[in-house]
Scaffold this active site. Sequence first.
Site, PDB file in Angstrom:
ATOM      1  N   GLN A  66      18.000  28.281 -23.384  1.00 34.15           N
ATOM      2  CA  GLN A  66      17.963  26.864 -23.746  1.00 34.15           C
ATOM      3  C   GLN A  66      16.918  26.632 -24.829  1.00 34.15           C
ATOM      4  O   GLN A  66      15.869  27.240 -24.842  1.00 34.15           O
ATOM      5  CB  GLN A  66      17.659  26.031 -22.502  1.00 34.15           C
ATOM      6  CG  GLN A  66      18.828  26.101 -21.525  1.00 34.15           C
ATOM      7  CD  GLN A  66      18.518  25.431 -20.207  1.00 34.15           C
ATOM      8  OE1 GLN A  66      17.574  24.650 -20.103  1.00 34.15           O
ATOM      9  NE2 GLN A  66      19.309  25.746 -19.204  1.00 34.15           N
TER      10      GLN A  66
HETATM   11  N1  LIG Z   1      32.234  40.670 -19.154  1.00 33.05           N
HETATM   12  C1  LIG Z   1      30.959  40.647 -19.513  1.00 33.05           C
HETATM   13  N2  LIG Z   1      30.146  39.727 -18.972  1.00 33.05           N
HETATM   14  C2  LIG Z   1      28.862  39.731 -19.344  1.00 33.05           C
HETATM   15  C3  LIG Z   1      28.352  40.647 -20.287  1.00 33.05           C
HETATM   16  N3  LIG Z   1      27.029  40.397 -20.455  1.00 33.05           N
HETATM   17  C4  LIG Z   1      26.736  39.377 -19.646  1.00 33.05           C
HETATM   18  N4  LIG Z   1      27.837  38.960 -18.960  1.00 33.05           N
HETATM   19  C5  LIG Z   1      27.917  37.857 -17.978  1.00 33.05           C
HETATM   20  O1  LIG Z   1      27.569  36.656 -18.649  1.00 33.05           O
HETATM   21  C6  LIG Z   1      26.820  35.805 -17.779  1.00 33.05           C
HETATM   22  C7  LIG Z   1      25.502  35.418 -18.442  1.00 33.05           C
HETATM   23  O2  LIG Z   1      24.689  36.577 -18.584  1.00 33.05           O
HETATM   24  P1  LIG Z   1      23.097  36.480 -18.694  1.00 33.05           P
HETATM   25  O3  LIG Z   1      22.631  37.881 -18.892  1.00 33.05           O
HETATM   26  O4  LIG Z   1      22.517  35.705 -17.577  1.00 33.05           O
HETATM   27  O5  LIG Z   1      22.937  35.641 -20.036  1.00 33.05           O
HETATM   28  P2  LIG Z   1      21.585  35.135 -20.705  1.00 33.05           P
HETATM   29  O6  LIG Z   1      21.777  35.239 -22.180  1.00 33.05           O
HETATM   30  O7  LIG Z   1      20.414  35.842 -20.124  1.00 33.05           O
HETATM   31  O8  LIG Z   1      21.562  33.599 -20.288  1.00 33.05           O
HETATM   32  P3  LIG Z   1      20.256  32.614 -20.176  1.00 33.05           P
HETATM   33  O9  LIG Z   1      19.285  33.244 -19.248  1.00 33.05           O
HETATM   34  O10 LIG Z   1      20.809  31.324 -19.634  1.00 33.05           O
HETATM   35  O11 LIG Z   1      19.700  32.453 -21.569  1.00 33.05           O
HETATM   36  C8  LIG Z   1      26.633  36.578 -16.469  1.00 33.05           C
HETATM   37  O12 LIG Z   1      27.591  36.115 -15.541  1.00 33.05           O
HETATM   38  C9  LIG Z   1      26.892  38.015 -16.854  1.00 33.05           C
HETATM   39  O13 LIG Z   1      27.426  38.748 -15.769  1.00 33.05           O
HETATM   40  C10 LIG Z   1      29.251  41.620 -20.855  1.00 33.05           C
HETATM   41  O14 LIG Z   1      28.905  42.436 -21.689  1.00 33.05           O
HETATM   42  N5  LIG Z   1      30.538  41.578 -20.430  1.00 33.05           N
END
Ligand SMILES: Nc1nc2c(ncn2[C@@H]2O[C@H](COP(=O)(O)OP(=O)(O)OP(=O)(O)O)[C@@H](O)[C@H]2O)c(=O)[nH]1
Length: 99
Positions: A66
């Site tokens: 965010q």
């Molecule tokens: N299919 C798939 N899903 C993914 C991949 N990477 C992350 N996800 C999914 O995407 C969602 C968000 O992943 P996060 O790693 O929490 O994303 P983030 O960028 O850290 O998000 P924030 O902490 O809100 O900034 C989760 O449900 C993960 O399981 C990927 O390479 N493939």
Amino acid sequence: MCKRLRGSPGQELRIVLLGLDNAGKTTLLKCLASEEVSTITPTQGFNIKSVHSHGFKLNIWDIGGQRAQQAVLIPLFPSGWNELDFQADHEQEEVRAAK
Ligand SMILES: Nc1nc2c(ncn2[C@@H]2O[C@H](COP(=O)(O)OP(=O)(O)OP(=O)(O)O)[C@@H](O)[C@H]2O)c(=O)[nH]1
Ligand SMILES: [Mg+2]
């Protein structure tokens, strides 16, 4: 990623993962740290992990997506940073450099 970093093995590097919420930053961090990725929740604030890879010690900062949370970076890195952009291709499950 390590192949694209300039420096000598043994060096300690700081990497900051930036991107929109839900982009997969925390998942990438946990994969690099060989941790379980089945239960990941949105990041509040930031996480920091140290990972050893290809002879480098990588101190990886994972900043919540965010906009207000990413603002914490500005005072932490007053002289700016070098940037490497990576795109995750979720369908082909590959990560390619997109600089
Ligand atoms: N299919 C798939 N899903 C993914 C991949 N990477 C992350 N996800 C999914 O995407 C969602 C968000 O992943 P996060 O790693 O929490 O994303 P983030 O960028 O850290 O998000 P924030 O902490 O809100 O900034 C989760 O449900 C993960 O399981 C990927 O390479 N493939
Ligand atoms: Mg996260």
